[in-house]
Design a protein around this motif. Structure first.
Motif, PDB file in Angstrom:
ATOM      1  N   ALA A  25      -4.752  52.222   5.154  1.00  0.00           N
ATOM      2  CA  ALA A  25      -3.629  52.086   6.077  1.00  0.00           C
ATOM      3  C   ALA A  25      -2.750  50.910   5.695  1.00  0.00           C
ATOM      4  O   ALA A  25      -1.528  50.918   5.915  1.00  0.00           O
ATOM      5  CB  ALA A  25      -4.146  51.919   7.509  1.00  0.00           C
ATOM      6  N   GLY A  26      -3.352  49.870   5.078  1.00  0.00           N
ATOM      7  CA  GLY A  26      -2.593  48.701   4.660  1.00  0.00           C
ATOM      8  C   GLY A  26      -2.013  48.818   3.268  1.00  0.00           C
ATOM      9  O   GLY A  26      -1.382  47.867   2.780  1.00  0.00           O
ATOM     10  N   GLY A  27      -2.228  49.951   2.596  1.00  0.00           N
ATOM     11  CA  GLY A  27      -1.621  50.176   1.291  1.00  0.00           C
ATOM     12  C   GLY A  27      -2.410  49.668   0.106  1.00  0.00           C
ATOM     13  O   GLY A  27      -1.929  49.712  -1.027  1.00  0.00           O
ATOM     14  N   ASN A  28      -3.639  49.221   0.317  1.00  0.00           N
ATOM     15  CA  ASN A  28      -4.472  48.721  -0.778  1.00  0.00           C
ATOM     16  C   ASN A  28      -5.354  49.869  -1.276  1.00  0.00           C
ATOM     17  O   ASN A  28      -6.503  50.029  -0.855  1.00  0.00           O
ATOM     18  CB  ASN A  28      -5.322  47.541  -0.308  1.00  0.00           C
ATOM     19  N   VAL A  29      -4.826  50.665  -2.206  1.00  0.00           N
ATOM     20  CA  VAL A  29      -5.495  51.889  -2.639  1.00  0.00           C
ATOM     21  C   VAL A  29      -6.803  51.597  -3.347  1.00  0.00           C
ATOM     22  O   VAL A  29      -7.832  52.257  -3.099  1.00  0.00           O
ATOM     23  CB  VAL A  29      -4.554  52.711  -3.549  1.00  0.00           C
ATOM     24  N   ALA A  30      -6.815  50.617  -4.242  1.00  0.00           N
ATOM     25  CA  ALA A  30      -8.029  50.315  -5.007  1.00  0.00           C
ATOM     26  C   ALA A  30      -9.173  49.898  -4.082  1.00  0.00           C
ATOM     27  O   ALA A  30     -10.316  50.341  -4.246  1.00  0.00           O
ATOM     28  CB  ALA A  30      -7.738  49.220  -6.031  1.00  0.00           C
ATOM     29  N   GLU A  31      -8.849  49.054  -3.100  1.00  0.00           N
ATOM     30  CA  GLU A  31      -9.879  48.606  -2.163  1.00  0.00           C
ATOM     31  C   GLU A  31     -10.353  49.761  -1.287  1.00  0.00           C
ATOM     32  O   GLU A  31     -11.553  49.887  -1.001  1.00  0.00           O
ATOM     33  CB  GLU A  31      -9.335  47.476  -1.293  1.00  0.00           C
ATOM     34  N   ALA A  32      -9.415  50.613  -0.866  1.00  0.00           N
ATOM     35  CA  ALA A  32      -9.777  51.772  -0.056  1.00  0.00           C
ATOM     36  C   ALA A  32     -10.713  52.691  -0.834  1.00  0.00           C
ATOM     37  O   ALA A  32     -11.736  53.156  -0.308  1.00  0.00           O
ATOM     38  CB  ALA A  32      -8.522  52.533   0.369  1.00  0.00           C
ATOM     39  N   ARG A  33     -10.379  52.951  -2.095  1.00  0.00           N
ATOM     40  CA  ARG A  33     -11.205  53.832  -2.926  1.00  0.00           C
ATOM     41  C   ARG A  33     -12.619  53.258  -3.062  1.00  0.00           C
ATOM     42  O   ARG A  33     -13.613  53.973  -2.942  1.00  0.00           O
ATOM     43  CB  ARG A  33     -10.555  54.001  -4.295  1.00  0.00           C
ATOM     44  N   SER A  34     -12.704  51.964  -3.328  1.00  0.00           N
ATOM     45  CA  SER A  34     -14.004  51.327  -3.517  1.00  0.00           C
ATOM     46  C   SER A  34     -14.869  51.423  -2.263  1.00  0.00           C
ATOM     47  O   SER A  34     -16.053  51.777  -2.325  1.00  0.00           O
ATOM     48  CB  SER A  34     -13.800  49.854  -3.904  1.00  0.00           C
ATOM     49  N   ARG A  35     -14.293  51.113  -1.123  1.00  0.00           N
ATOM     50  CA  ARG A  35     -15.078  51.095   0.116  1.00  0.00           C
ATOM     51  C   ARG A  35     -15.456  52.504   0.570  1.00  0.00           C
ATOM     52  O   ARG A  35     -16.581  52.724   1.059  1.00  0.00           O
ATOM     53  CB  ARG A  35     -14.317  50.351   1.209  1.00  0.00           C
ATOM     54  N   LEU A  36     -14.543  53.455   0.440  1.00  0.00           N
ATOM     55  CA  LEU A  36     -14.873  54.825   0.826  1.00  0.00           C
ATOM     56  C   LEU A  36     -15.928  55.413  -0.106  1.00  0.00           C
ATOM     57  O   LEU A  36     -16.823  56.159   0.333  1.00  0.00           O
ATOM     58  CB  LEU A  36     -13.615  55.689   0.835  1.00  0.00           C
ATOM     59  N   ASN A  37     -15.839  55.100  -1.390  1.00  0.00           N
ATOM     60  CA  ASN A  37     -16.891  55.515  -2.316  1.00  0.00           C
ATOM     61  C   ASN A  37     -18.245  54.949  -1.895  1.00  0.00           C
ATOM     62  O   ASN A  37     -19.274  55.639  -1.954  1.00  0.00           O
ATOM     63  CB  ASN A  37     -16.555  55.053  -3.739  1.00  0.00           C
ATOM     64  N   ALA A  38     -18.245  53.706  -1.468  1.00  0.00           N
ATOM     65  CA  ALA A  38     -19.495  53.080  -1.029  1.00  0.00           C
ATOM     66  C   ALA A  38     -20.053  53.781   0.201  1.00  0.00           C
ATOM     67  O   ALA A  38     -21.275  53.974   0.325  1.00  0.00           O
ATOM     68  CB  ALA A  38     -19.257  51.597  -0.733  1.00  0.00           C
ATOM     69  N   ALA A  39     -19.174  54.189   1.106  1.00  0.00           N
ATOM     70  CA  ALA A  39     -19.636  54.903   2.302  1.00  0.00           C
ATOM     71  C   ALA A  39     -20.332  56.196   1.927  1.00  0.00           C
ATOM     72  O   ALA A  39     -21.322  56.600   2.562  1.00  0.00           O
ATOM     73  CB  ALA A  39     -18.455  55.183   3.225  1.00  0.00           C
TER      74      ALA A  39
END
Length: 633
Positions: free
Chosen positions: A207-221
């Motif tokens: 939602a904040g536009g940080n795609v790399a961080e979003a990808r990393s955290r969702l992958n971890a989930a």
């Protein structure tokens, strides 16, 4: 893990919202207790609830009526009675608490909010009032207020997670993505926190536009909770969020790979299927969570979904109704609310909820199937049949429609139509049957077995097992049927024992094992298994009746009569009542009838008990769909 979590919360002195919901709130004042206490000679009686709250002439009467309505899960009536009690004692905070929570549970947020403001300084209910007021602040984009209200440093694990996640989304609402992620990272808790932190952290980053961080955290989930862990709903939301993110970034194959991971866990999950179709068509699916309000709603939804089990209905309803305030059209939330209404036997309310699901939602079809089942629950069988038939005609390839329609036919004991329904489904499947279709053939077998056409039934049970080897329900039904008909005895007993090994805490399957021992004349073994079945399912009439028969055969005749009398109090089927009454009057013949192809004339054949599909853990459904009655009882 979450089961233990709920149990710990239920026994904690700091249970906050849960305590208030289940009636473990601060003690009532002495005057309220005295007024509410019934006369000693009437202590065993349940007070009759007047139809008109305004006709009640005392605080005690109104309070007792409200509590009875609460026990009956009639929230709408409880609201009227609590309001009437409050008219007699306007300063009674205990009544205000219960009324506030009842308003929220009924979806009357504004009325609940008024009481939350009145009770905001009452420490005994502050976790609930703070949460309700925080939802209002979120709705009004007053994000600083949210952080202040939910600044929690207590020991309750649920409150700490809920407050921390909501405060993180509030920080995102202020445009501070990095700070919001830091707040997520600072949330410390047990292992089961992980999937919630990773999913919400990834969603905040996206939602904040940080795609790399979003990808990393969702992958971890997804990777840290392979197979869904303790929160399958959140797991699937993470799968869909990551797939949609990859698609928007132009990584179509990566998106489809993520979807394949989710399909391994839940092959027929409608939203995931719709997402695959969208991505394969070259579309860029939007994010489900764009704002702090959406994110806060998803916090309430994901925690409610993880808690959603028998005994937690009140807390789950509270969270879902608050989520609905922030995201009124969210289909997943509405599906869960509809299921809760069904569990509380409030079919009219369930129908209204299902009708509110947007027409273009992938969940709409599920809602329509559930709606048809609720029409049947209301006794509107013909209307339910016509409605579900129209769904089959609209999409003949959707097997869920046949299962829902078959459920209605089974409940109505219209087995000819039930068999014809599944014949049509099998024809549509043709030579493409796979594991997903096991239940079609299972239900088809049940229909023909009920019609006493065993030569038609048996091949369908065997086909179901071919598609889904070791499926406990099928093993139970086929194995019991063989034993009952005095055929394939060794293989039949082996099947039932295998079903019990796969499902040792399923009272219905354990009952089948006990009753199979009974049919074969091994009464001591029958008693042992049937006693365990009654422990697992104490309120089931058939199982108690079976135990009575077994007790009689081993000479424990007083206990047998007790069990038969107990069975009568548990609402047995109408055709079983005279048979049980005759046993109470005359007992059983000294010589038990042998197992025969028709089950014997003296001790009428009872079909093998099978688990209520609501409580089955083997179906890979993330939401409570039409599975409620698809297995014939």
């Amino acid at each position: 893990m979450l089961k233990g979590w709920i149990e710990r919360l239920a026994g904690s002195a700091a249970i906050g919202v849960i305590a208030a919901l289940v009636g473990v709130s601060a003690p009532m004042s002495a005057s309220a207790q005295e007024a509410a206490a019934p006369p000693a000679e009437a202590a065993e009686e349940t007070p009759a609830i007047p139809l008109d709250a305004e006709s009640i002439g005392s605080f005690a009467g109104a309070f007792l009526a409200a509590r009875t309505a609460d026990v009956d899960r009639d929230t709408a009536s409880a609201i009227g009675f609590y309001a009437r009690a409050l008219a007699f004692d306007p300063s009674n905070n205990e009544i205000k608490q219960r009324l506030m929570l009842a308003h929220i549970a009924e979806g009357e947020f504004e009325d609940g909010l008024v009481l939350a403001e009145e009770l905001k300084d009452d420490a005994s209910i502050e976790r609930a009032t703070d949460l309700i007021r925080a939802v209002e602040a979120l709705r009004n984009r007053e994000f600083n207020t949210v952080e202040t209200l939910l600044d929690y440093d207590g020991v309750n694990e649920l409150d700490r997670l809920l407050s921390g996640l909501l405060r993180s989304w509030a920080r995102l609402g202020q445009g501070e993505t990095d700070e919001a992620l830091t707040m997520i990272d600072e949330l410390q808790g047990p292992e089961w926190y992980g999937i919630f932190l990773n999913f919400h952290g990834g969603s905040i980053a996206a939602a904040g536009g940080n795609v790399a961080e979003a990808r990393s955290r969702l992958n971890a989930a997804i990777t840290d909770q392979a197979g869904g862990g303790a929160a399958p709903d959140t797991y699937m939301r993470a799968v869909m969020a990551l797939a949609a993110l990859e698609a928007r970034e132009g990584n179509q194959q990566a998106a489809l790979d993520v979807i394949s991971t989710g399909e391994t866990f839940s092959p027929d999950y409608a939203p995931l299927t719709a997402l695959r179709q969208s991505i394969e068509a070259g579309e860029n699916p939007p994010s489900d969570i764009d704002t702090a309000q959406d994110g806060a709603a998803s916090v309430l939804h994901t925690i409610a979904a993880a808690l959603n089990r028998e005994g937690a209905e009140e807390i789950v309803t509270l969270y879902l109704q608050l989520a609905r305030v922030l995201d009124a059209g969210n289909a997943a939330t509405l599906i869960l609310l509809g299921g809760l209404a069904e569990n509380m036997e409030r079919s009219e309310q369930a129908i209204a909820i299902y009708e509110s699901i947007p027409e273009d939602s992938p969940m709409r079809r599920i809602a329509e199937l559930q709606l048809g089942l609720n029409l049947a629950d209301l006794g509107r069988t013909d209307e339910a049949k016509a409605y579900l038939q129209s769904l089959i005609e609209a999409d003949p390839n959707d097997m869920r429609s046949y299962l829902a329609y078959g459920s209605v036919l089974s409940s109505a004991e219209q087995y000819d139509e039930m068999a014809a329904n599944y014949d049509r489904a099998a024809e549509v499947i043709g030579d493409d049957a796979d594991r997903r279709h096991w239940n079609i053939f299972f239900q088809r077998g049940i229909a023909y077995e009920r019609l006493k056409e065993w030569e038609q039934a048996e091949p369908n049970f065997l086909k179901s097992l071919e598609l889904f080897p070791n499926q406990p329900q099928v093993l139970n039904y086929l194995g019991y049927s063989w034993v009952d008909m005095n055929m394939n005895l060794d293989e039949g007993m082996e099947m039932i024992e295998q079903a019990v090994a796969l499902r040792p805490n399923d009272g219905y399957i354990v009952d089948s094992l006990g009753w199979a021992h009974y049919r074969l004349g091994d009464y001591e073994a029958a008693v042992q298994e049937l006693e365990r079945a009654v422990e697992l399912r104490p309120a089931d009439a058939t199982i108690n009746d079976h135990l009575g028969d077994a007790y009689w055969r081993v000479g424990r005749r007083l206990e047998a009569v007790f069990q038969w009398n107990r069975a009568l109090t548990l609402e047995p089927e109408d055709d079983q009542i005279p048979l049980i009454q005759a046993k109470i009057e005359d007992g059983l013949d000294d010589t038990p009838p042998p197992a025969t192809a028709n089950g014997g004339p003296e001790e009428s054949r009872t079909p093998p008990a099978v688990a209520d599909p609501d409580e089955r853990s083997d179906l890979p459904e993330l939401h409570r769909t039409f599975t409620r009655d698809v297995v014939a009882r």
